[in-house]
Design a protein around this motif. Sequence first.
Motif, PDB file in Angstrom:
ATOM      1  N   UNK A 170       0.854  -1.185   0.000  1.00  0.00           N
ATOM      2  CA  UNK A 170       0.000   0.000   0.000  1.00  0.00           C
ATOM      3  C   UNK A 170       0.889   1.234   0.000  1.00  0.00           C
ATOM      4  N   UNK A 171       0.686   2.082  -0.994  1.00  0.00           N
ATOM      5  CA  UNK A 171       1.426   3.340  -1.088  1.00  0.00           C
ATOM      6  C   UNK A 171       0.595   4.418  -0.388  1.00  0.00           C
ATOM      7  N   UNK A 172       1.198   5.101   0.595  1.00  0.00           N
ATOM      8  CA  UNK A 172       0.440   6.031   1.426  1.00  0.00           C
ATOM      9  C   UNK A 172       1.026   7.432   1.399  1.00  0.00           C
ATOM     10  N   UNK A 173       0.118   8.431   1.384  1.00  0.00           N
ATOM     11  CA  UNK A 173       0.489   9.822   1.625  1.00  0.00           C
ATOM     12  C   UNK A 173      -0.214  10.240   2.901  1.00  0.00           C
ATOM     13  N   UNK A 174       0.557  10.496   3.938  1.00  0.00           N
ATOM     14  CA  UNK A 174       0.040  10.738   5.276  1.00  0.00           C
ATOM     15  C   UNK A 174       0.444  12.141   5.716  1.00  0.00           C
ATOM     16  N   UNK A 175      -0.538  12.967   6.059  1.00  0.00           N
ATOM     17  CA  UNK A 175      -0.261  14.350   6.454  1.00  0.00           C
ATOM     18  C   UNK A 175      -0.599  14.557   7.923  1.00  0.00           C
ATOM     19  N   UNK A 176       0.348  15.166   8.654  1.00  0.00           N
ATOM     20  CA  UNK A 176       0.172  15.387  10.088  1.00  0.00           C
ATOM     21  C   UNK A 176      -1.040  16.292  10.352  1.00  0.00           C
TER      22      UNK A 176
END
Length: 336
Positions: free
Chosen positions: A29-35
């Motif tokens: 799974x490719x993830x873009x995670x923003x705080x």
Amino acid sequence: MTEHRSVPEHSDYLGEALHLLKLSGTFYCQSELRAPWGVDMPPFDDCLMMHIVTAGHCWLLVEGEPPIHVQQGSLVMLPHGKGHVIASSPEQATTPLFDIPVNHISDRYDLMSFGGSGEVCRATCCVARFDHVAGQQLIRHLPAVMVVNTWEEAEGSWLQSTLRYMAHEAQKLNPGGETVMSHLADILIIQAIRTWLEKGTQADIGWLAALRDPHIGRTLAAMHRNPEADWTIERLADVASMSRSGYSARFTDLMGEPAMRYLTRWRMQMARLHLKNSSDSMIAIAEKLGYQSEAAFSRAFKRVFGVAPGSVRKEGGVRANGVGVLTGESRVFDRA
């Protein structure tokens, strides 16, 4: 039973065991995670989990372990599939993985975008199984968490280049990209294990130490290559170029069990994989592993696992050409 084939005097027995490592059902799974963000990862039984951070950073929290700061270009692996948390900070509230929406690209690949509007962390998560007894044996000797932090080091070039190539493939999604990413993930997992073996002090005990031993490693390689051979302590001692008593004592000291018990357990682990992954008859499996009768094979299997081999086949199992998926409401790793 057949005679064993000779083993070269100066083989790399540990390298030979690593060659037997075969990953199956790799899902990523490719993830873009923003705080701010936090993901509660459930345990995946009999699986290996890996997070690769390609941009930004995150924190990994595993029960019983101190918080681990995972930076860009680093790889963290949980060989036993233990549940854990990845988050933008150690104190961050978390959301269960399966409550987070994803874009399902294929049976092997998801895209995830999650979190707030702050600093970005891009990561690839992989889940896989080892489908050879050697891999399952190795996993038992690995620690709960393995971290490879080499972005700034010269030997980290392999990690940098592989991660960059994975990121490129994930962004482009060209034809065949999923296959390329799957193989790259396999390479990263094997390389992470190699790095740990080179640096980890725990690699000096048990099965790993025995594989490095010039005498015991030679006999382990012989058993692994030819489990069907008519092995006896005398024959194994001859392969090791040791006396019978010296060989027996050294094998037990390094492995924690006698040589013939290890051989039986190895054979039965291979048998269980055959039962789950193939349609071969019981007698065909028995003969492949050196048993001349189905009854003798069944007795040995029951001594090791406590159940008859037929019950393993009835339960079903993974197919040799299966695919790892996270799908549906439960989204559990399943290759059936």
